[in-house]
Design a protein around this motif. Sequence first.
Motif, short mmCIF file in Angstrom:
data_model
loop_
_atom_site.label_atom_id
_atom_site.label_comp_id
_atom_site.label_asym_id
_atom_site.label_seq_id
_atom_site.Cartn_x
_atom_site.Cartn_y
_atom_site.Cartn_z
N GLU A 20 41.70 18.23 41.05
CA GLU A 20 42.01 18.59 42.44
C GLU A 20 40.79 18.30 43.32
O GLU A 20 40.07 19.20 43.74
CB GLU A 20 42.45 20.04 42.52
CG GLU A 20 43.79 20.29 41.83
CD GLU A 20 44.45 21.59 42.25
OE1 GLU A 20 43.76 22.45 42.86
OE2 GLU A 20 45.64 21.75 41.96
N TRP A 28 44.74 13.97 41.64
CA TRP A 28 45.39 15.28 41.68
C TRP A 28 46.52 15.36 40.66
O TRP A 28 46.68 16.38 39.98
CB TRP A 28 45.94 15.57 43.09
CG TRP A 28 44.96 16.23 44.00
CD1 TRP A 28 43.78 15.72 44.43
CD2 TRP A 28 45.06 17.53 44.57
NE1 TRP A 28 43.14 16.61 45.25
CE2 TRP A 28 43.90 17.74 45.36
CE3 TRP A 28 46.02 18.53 44.53
CZ2 TRP A 28 43.69 18.91 46.07
CZ3 TRP A 28 45.81 19.71 45.24
CH2 TRP A 28 44.64 19.89 45.99
N ARG A 84 37.55 19.48 41.35
CA ARG A 84 37.90 20.84 40.95
C ARG A 84 39.05 20.78 39.95
O ARG A 84 39.72 19.76 39.82
CB ARG A 84 38.29 21.69 42.17
CG ARG A 84 37.17 21.83 43.16
CD ARG A 84 37.29 22.98 44.13
NE ARG A 84 38.61 23.42 44.48
CZ ARG A 84 38.87 24.21 45.53
NH1 ARG A 84 37.88 24.59 46.31
NH2 ARG A 84 40.08 24.60 45.80
N ASN A 132 39.36 21.69 51.63
CA ASN A 132 39.19 23.07 51.19
C ASN A 132 39.82 24.07 52.16
O ASN A 132 40.45 25.04 51.73
CB ASN A 132 37.71 23.38 51.02
CG ASN A 132 37.47 24.74 50.39
OD1 ASN A 132 37.98 25.04 49.33
ND2 ASN A 132 36.68 25.56 51.07
N LEU A 171 46.85 28.79 49.88
CA LEU A 171 46.74 29.91 48.96
C LEU A 171 46.95 31.24 49.68
O LEU A 171 47.62 32.15 49.16
CB LEU A 171 45.37 29.89 48.27
CG LEU A 171 45.16 28.78 47.24
CD1 LEU A 171 43.71 28.74 46.79
CD2 LEU A 171 46.08 28.97 46.04
N ARG A 230 41.30 26.45 41.06
CA ARG A 230 42.30 26.87 42.05
C ARG A 230 42.68 28.34 41.83
O ARG A 230 42.78 29.11 42.79
CB ARG A 230 43.55 26.00 41.95
CG ARG A 230 44.59 26.31 43.01
CD ARG A 230 45.86 25.49 42.81
NE ARG A 230 46.74 25.59 43.96
CZ ARG A 230 47.60 26.60 44.17
NH1 ARG A 230 47.67 27.59 43.29
NH2 ARG A 230 48.35 26.63 45.25
N GLU A 231 42.84 28.74 40.58
CA GLU A 231 43.23 30.12 40.31
C GLU A 231 42.08 31.08 40.65
O GLU A 231 42.32 32.18 41.17
CB GLU A 231 43.61 30.27 38.84
CG GLU A 231 44.03 31.68 38.44
CD GLU A 231 45.17 32.25 39.28
OE1 GLU A 231 45.24 33.50 39.42
OE2 GLU A 231 46.00 31.46 39.80
N GLN A 250 39.86 30.58 43.01
CA GLN A 250 39.85 30.67 44.48
C GLN A 250 40.96 31.59 44.97
O GLN A 250 40.76 32.37 45.90
CB GLN A 250 40.01 29.28 45.09
CG GLN A 250 39.88 29.28 46.61
CD GLN A 250 40.03 27.90 47.21
OE1 GLN A 250 40.79 27.06 46.71
NE2 GLN A 250 39.32 27.64 48.29
N ARG A 251 42.11 31.51 44.34
CA ARG A 251 43.23 32.38 44.72
C ARG A 251 42.86 33.84 44.53
O ARG A 251 43.11 34.67 45.40
CB ARG A 251 44.46 32.02 43.90
CG ARG A 251 45.76 32.70 44.34
CD ARG A 251 46.91 32.24 43.45
NE ARG A 251 48.19 32.64 43.99
CZ ARG A 251 48.76 33.84 43.81
NH1 ARG A 251 48.12 34.76 43.11
NH2 ARG A 251 49.92 34.13 44.34
N GLN A 274 43.62 23.89 51.71
CA GLN A 274 44.06 24.50 50.46
C GLN A 274 43.89 26.01 50.47
O GLN A 274 44.70 26.75 49.91
CB GLN A 274 43.30 23.89 49.28
CG GLN A 274 43.65 22.42 49.03
CD GLN A 274 45.14 22.21 48.78
OE1 GLN A 274 45.78 22.96 48.05
NE2 GLN A 274 45.71 21.18 49.42
N SER A 275 42.84 26.50 51.14
CA SER A 275 42.69 27.95 51.30
C SER A 275 43.84 28.52 52.11
O SER A 275 44.37 29.60 51.81
CB SER A 275 41.36 28.27 51.99
OG SER A 275 40.26 27.89 51.20
#
Length: 446
Positions: free
Chosen positions: A127, A122, A143, A184, A191, A148-149, A151-152, A187-188
């Motif tokens: 990630e 990381w 990932r 996941n 976000l 990440r962006e 997913q955001r 992290q969701s």
Amino acid sequence: MSSARAALLESMFMPAHFDQDSGAVAAQQLLAAQELFALRRQQIPLLARRAQDAGIDAIRRFEDLVPLLFPHTAYKSYPQRYVDEGQWQRLSTWLDGLSVADVRAVDVCDVQSIDEWVERLWAAGHEVMATSGTSGKCSFLNRTLRDREMQRRNLAQVMGGFVGLAPNADRAVFQLFPSGGPNNGVQSARLNAELWARPGDAHFLGAPLKISEVSFAAAVRKRMADGTATPDDIAALQTRGERTAVEARAALKTMIGQILDRRHEPMFLAGPWAQHWSILQAARERGIADGDFHPQTLVAAGGGTKGIALPEDYEAQIARFYGAVKRPKNYGMTEMLLLFPRCEHQRYHQPAGVISLVLDDSGDAMQPRSGQVSGRFGFVDLSLDGRWGGVISGDRVTMDFSDRCPCGRSGPTMLEPITRHAPPGADDHIGCAGTIDAYLRGPEPG
């Protein structure tokens, strides 16, 4: 990012995303898939090998993608001794075979645990997401920061989009999840907190998730099921479980009190069904009536019922308890970055960035893409930056490839119920899995 792929992915964030002509979207998906395949086959030798073996040199039709899908089991195909014996460089080399960027360059010489290995990756921009199922063995999926962006942006659209709300960082957020960890769902949750919470008003349940703890518990339970667990294994699991349970109950009790005290203001509240049931029980003890939450509160629920004694109608009871709140629901998995949002007709809508492929049980052949078809769910997530997005999942689904949903939106939809292809404890056989595993492991050192 290629022009066709970039245009397709950007179209997902337009107001008319789910009103696009489904035929035109499918044609764009094929162009984007070809561009992505041409790029990824140069970056991921495993994909190039699969394409060579299958005689695929270009993506001209959806059927061409089927031999290129990786089984979800490929992401845990490393030898377990790499973890047990601390062979971190070999584990990195294995992950590199499934990754776009070079994982082997990350220095892991002084790593002491699987948690440290993940943390080191990381820190270098990989990630890695980890899962651990009933096999007791973690899957690892790479990932990037770009993932990440993406997913955001996707979460900003789907969590409130189908229920008429948009994130504005102006409410209390209660996430019944750990505060961190390479998972996941966690992290969701983080976000979503960034998107919906006012500064200083995001609340999580417990310390960061450790992969070593999750995988240890799963491994011991597997050995208990097959009769190979030792008394020391069982005692260690019980001791850890009791300690964790005491801490979790205390943290949950505190958070439930905060949620109930603030129930008349808009909140974002998300967690497993079992935790929502605990909130309901606490409310009844306080004499709080059903339907006493602010109507602009977002309540997301799902999963978390395994091994928990809940009444058959727990979902209906929880729905009555929260009342006329907003209830977004989405379909997704760790292997897929983008989510399918559920509409008012209880159908999950395919985003333009995902190609849905309904397969036979072996995963070797595609069902016709017309009308309603049932089978094993395969897909290509065109948005993924850190790895190839083609996967044969462990889910059995029914897809409707009609041009329009009863809700009025266009494009393919997934129907309830969604079940597991293989029952718990059964072998999740996939036709190409053995071949994939052999590619990834390579010859074993003497």
